[in-house]
Design an enzyme around this catalytic site. Structure first.
Site, PDB file in Angstrom:
ATOM      1  N   ASP A  33     -51.494 -49.597   5.718  1.00 29.00           N
ATOM      2  CA  ASP A  33     -52.674 -49.414   4.630  1.00 29.00           C
ATOM      3  C   ASP A  33     -52.059 -49.228   3.293  1.00 29.00           C
ATOM      4  OD1 ASP A  33     -52.078 -46.861   5.504  1.00 29.00           O
ATOM      5  OD2 ASP A  33     -54.367 -46.349   5.278  1.00 29.00           O
ATOM      6  N   PHE A  48     -46.021 -51.664   0.012  1.00 30.65           N
ATOM      7  CA  PHE A  48     -44.871 -51.075  -0.653  1.00 30.65           C
ATOM      8  C   PHE A  48     -44.383 -50.951  -1.975  1.00 30.65           C
ATOM      9  CE2 PHE A  48     -43.758 -52.717   3.716  1.00 30.65           C
ATOM     10  CZ  PHE A  48     -43.667 -51.294   4.554  1.00 30.65           C
TER      11      PHE A  48
END
Length: 221
Positions: A63, A76
């Site tokens: 998430d 990321f």
């Protein structure tokens, strides 16, 4: 908050399903009543930065980052000027070890997205400072549908699966044209259990080149 182009056409059946109507209402209500990340205009950035027909590589996250200013709709990734999160620090360390890339001074992975790396979280929104707070509201069903669309593409793709939730998605990927690269998650809790040394970037580029595709320039500048 909209998906356009080939993605919109491919995912159109999902938009008419009851779970998606419920998900949409829930997310709208959450944005009205809580601080939610990423900003609503960035929720579908992964799709809008990497059109379906341009996807060569899929990296699956979990998430979004839940700290202020971090999440930007690409797994990321954070905007330039935001401190690089620990998981991305480890991704950069592996990138340096694997391909000799210089460790960047920023966490903006947009250059990967623009080369055909779909940076997709399995859940696309989160409440501020509450990790996994939007797990189970319907995003998983939606992103599973996205993975199925990708898996059904009749051209070689690379799926990079880091960590247990991402690795479970392997069950959705059956086409032998696709390469699956999997390892533990790059978070500080698990990176030393097999993420470091897994060489996902060189494996991906070797496969792309073997099927006549341009490799990814993984160096973030």
């Amino acid at each position: 908050m909209a998906i356009t182009g080939e993605w919109e056409a491919a995912l159109k059946p999902e938009f008419g399903k009851p779970y998606y109507a419920k998900l949409y209402k829930t997310v709208i209500h959450e944005y009205r009543t809580h601080v939610i990340y990423p900003p609503s205009n960035d929720v579908f950035n992964a799709f809008n930065f990497t059109p379906l027909e341009k996807v060569k590589v899929v990296i699956l996250g979990q998430d979004p980052y839940h700290g202020e200013g971090q999440a930007n709709g690409l797994c990321f990734s954070v905007h330039k000027g935001i401190r690089i999160p620990p998981s991305l620090v480890n991704i950069y360390k592996e990138l340096n070890s694997d391909l000799g890339c210089t460790i960047p001074d920023n966490g903006d992975l947009t250059p990967w997205a623009k080369q055909g790396v779909l940076l997709l979280n399995t859940v696309l929104t989160v409440r501020a400072h509450e990790a996994n707070s939007h797990r189970g509201i319907g995003w998983e069903e939606f992103t599973d549908a996205c993975i199925k669309v990708l898996a059904e593409q009749d051209r070689p793709l690379v799926f990079i699966l880091w960590g247990t939730p991402a690795r479970r998605k392997k069950a959705l990927i059956h086409n032998p044209k696709h390469l699956i690269v999997e390892s533990p998650h790059p978070s500080p809790l698990s990176a030393h259990n097999g993420f470091f040394g897994s060489k996902p970037f060189s494996k991906t580029n070797a496969y792309l080149e073997s099927v006549g595709l341009e490799p990814i320039d993984w160096q973030i500048r």
